[in-house]
Design an enzyme around this catalytic site. Structure first.
Site, PDB file in Angstrom:
ATOM      1  CE  LYS A 263      20.863 -15.625  69.578  1.00 35.11           C
ATOM      2  NZ  LYS A 263      21.081 -16.627  71.197  1.00 35.11           N
ATOM      3  CG  ASP A 268      23.988 -20.664  69.547  1.00 42.19           C
ATOM      4  OD1 ASP A 268      25.495 -20.848  69.194  1.00 42.19           O
ATOM      5  OD2 ASP A 268      24.227 -20.819  70.728  1.00 42.19           O
ATOM      6  CE  LYS A 275      25.080 -22.904  72.201  1.00 39.34           C
ATOM      7  NZ  LYS A 275      24.554 -21.709  73.563  1.00 39.34           N
ATOM      8  CG  ASP A 286      19.838 -19.103  69.264  1.00 40.13           C
ATOM      9  OD1 ASP A 286      19.214 -18.299  70.621  1.00 40.13           O
ATOM     10  OD2 ASP A 286      21.457 -18.918  69.254  1.00 40.13           O
ATOM     11  CG  ASP A 345      27.211 -20.583  73.500  1.00 44.50           C
ATOM     12  OD1 ASP A 345      26.765 -20.316  72.535  1.00 44.50           O
ATOM     13  OD2 ASP A 345      26.794 -20.819  74.434  1.00 44.50           O
ATOM     14  CD  GLU A 347      24.869 -16.949  68.958  1.00 45.63           C
ATOM     15  OE1 GLU A 347      23.839 -17.069  69.207  1.00 45.63           O
ATOM     16  OE2 GLU A 347      25.787 -17.602  70.321  1.00 45.63           O
ATOM     17  NE  ARG A 349      25.884 -11.387  74.306  1.00 49.92           N
ATOM     18  CZ  ARG A 349      25.784 -11.619  75.557  1.00 49.92           C
ATOM     19  NH1 ARG A 349      26.117 -11.059  76.624  1.00 49.92           N
ATOM     20  NH2 ARG A 349      25.382 -12.848  76.115  1.00 49.92           N
TER      21      ARG A 349
END
EC number: 3.4.11.1
Length: 504
Positions: A263, A268, A275, A286, A345, A347, A349
């Site tokens: 990933k 993010d 967030k 991230d 959020d 995202e 995946r």
């Protein structure tokens, strides 16, 4: 820092300090330590009694020698109870030793490993090497004032009956693995204003040039042509364009083929489902899974195992803007599966959906993905343990066994059909979030399963907990840990029969 093996007598060797390892169960001084105690007129044994010292894990007893022997200090460091001993304790203790040496401003030290309890010195010297390098790490490049002191040399004292040439190979392996993990830590620790998607792709190009890897980097237009609608949706909210990165290590005598997917969210914010401040902090991490891909490639570039490895990263940034994707949007992934967005959020995946579809089209023998995917995994397993899921129990078991060998804690989370029901969407094939707040780490894994060819063994590793830490633990300092670089590299070495060459 140089790490060298030696077989010296230690009672009169010139060095800043000699560190002796001791189990808590030990009741008396033995071997070289006993000789040194006599040379110091009982100075070590007297201090043990005075301080009521017990050799608990990581506990030090430091004895200044006051010129009675050539070493400036003699130290004991505890290994804890013998029945609880495992190789990772050596990594941990080695990291404590290097930090203590820096604290005392020592330049060269010796670590004595002559203990009858040690049976496999391949593992002993490798674990100590890794612990020294991992424990010595710091990310200090942005401090205006730095602690410039470095330990120049560590000599690891081994029994004379050991094969020094063979053990030097395991020192080399340990150095490569630990340096690759530190390289990963550096990448994760860099903020998003230093490493964005374009710069991340440039790092991949440098790796490819240094080690001779094949590389393909796809821009936004090419990504769209490949039908990666889920990945593109996440990326379009940012001014930094997406870059899809495919590294390939292809040796002449390949014993198989594995795809590793990481990933790669450079930052993010959560997107339109933004967030809160506390949860946005540290979101530079991230990209930990993608950075681990690069770290693994650095290691295999040095070690050159006989196995083809694909490294795949969908690099993006998840930002809110007038171009950003929205809740209720319906997206189409590369493999044709449609996705209804429940939360922007969730995202990671979505980027992984297209990356895993791409990996499946390569028809490898196995796929591994690594992702800081869910807070739910941290709730379930804590900050120090990664969650492992997948479609093949034998493969899962192999990864779990390897993680035990490397000291990178992992635990399996179970798939089941009831949780599959929770990612059914009202208007598309699948939701990108579960319909309840329960089992979120598993529903995320079940979502990813829909983008993997079911005929290909696949393991998903959720590293949201252990990838980054605000205070550090064991040989991990504050910040990025570099997990699971050593586990996945070690697995690739075993799978490629790398150790057959050195008789392990």
């Amino acid at each position: 820092m140089e790490i060298n093996l030696t077989t010296k007598k230690l009672d009169n060797v010139k060095t800043d300090a000699v560190f002796f390892l001791m189990f808590e169960d030990n009741k008396k001084l033995e071997g070289e330590l006993e000789k040194i105690d006599k040379a110091l007129n009982g100075g070590v044994s007297d201090l043990i009694k005075l301080q009521k010292y017990k050799a608990e894990e990581g506990k030090f007893l430091i004895v200044p020698t006051l010129g009675k022997i050539k070493a400036n200090y003699v130290a004991i460091v505890g290994l804890g109870k013998e029945k609880k001993f495992e190789n990772d304790i050596l990594r941990r203790v080695a990291s404590y030793i290097i930090r203590k040496a820096k604290e005392l401003k020592l330049s060269d030290i010796i670590i004595d490993t002559n203990l009858q309890q040690f049976e496999n010195y391949d593992e002993v010297v490798q674990a100590i090497t890794e612990g020294l390098i991992l424990g010595d790490y710091s990310f200090d490049k942005y401090f205006s004032k730095k602690d410039e002191h470095k330990v120049k040399e560590v000599q690891v004292n081994i029994p004379k009956n050991q094969d020094k040439d063979r053990l030097n190979e395991f020192v080399r392996i340990g150095e490569i693995l630990a340096e690759a993990q530190n390289f990963t830590r550096d990448l994760v620790n860099e903020p998003a204003n230093v490493i964005n998607t374009i710069q991340f792709a440039e790092i991949a190009e440098k790796l490819a040039k240094e080690y001779g890897f094949e590389i393909k980097i796809y821009d936004e237009e090419e990504i769209e042509k490949m039908g990666m609608g889920a990945y593109l949706a996440v990326a379009k909210g940012s001014d930094n364009p997406p870059r899809f990165i495919h590294l390939t290590y292809r040796p002449k005598n390949s014993q198989g083929e594995v795809a590793i997917v990481g990933k790669g969210l450079m930052f993010d914010s959560g997107g339109l489902n933004i967030k809160t401040g506390d949860f946005m902090r540290w979101m530079k991490s991230d990209k930990s899974g993608a950075c681990a891909v690069f770290g693994i490639f650095k290691a295999i570039g040095e070690l050159k195992p006989d196995i083809t490895v694909h490294g795949i990263v969908a690099a993006a940034e998840n930002m809110p803007s007038g171009k950003a994707y929205r809740p209720d949007d319906i997206l189409k992934a590369k493999n044709g599966v449609t996705i209804e967005v429940g939360n922007t959020d969730a995202e990671g995946r979505l980027t992984l959906a297209d990356a895993l579809s791409y990996a499946s089209e390569l028809k490898p023998d196995a796929i591994i993905d690594m992702a800081t995917l869910t807070g739910a995994c941290v709730v379930a397993l804590g900050e120090f343990t990664a969650g492992v899921m997948g479609n093949n129990q034998k493969f899962i078991n192999e990864i779990l066994k390897t993680s035990e060998e490397t000291g990178e804690w992992m635990w399996q989370l179970p798939f089941n059909d009831k949780l599959r029901e929770q990612i059914k969407a009202p208007h598309a094939d699948v939701y990108n979030v579960g319909t309840t707040r329960y089992g979120g780490a598993i529903t995320a894994g079940l979502f990813l399963e829909k983008f993997v060819d079911p005929k290909i063994p696949w393991v998903h590793i959720d590293i949201a907990g252990p990838s980054h830490h605000t205070s550090g633990w064991y040989y991990h300092p504050k910040g990025a840990t570099g997990i699971p670089v050593r586990t996945i590299t070690w697995y690739l070495l075993k799978r490629s029969k790398f150790f057959d060459k050195i008789g392990k």
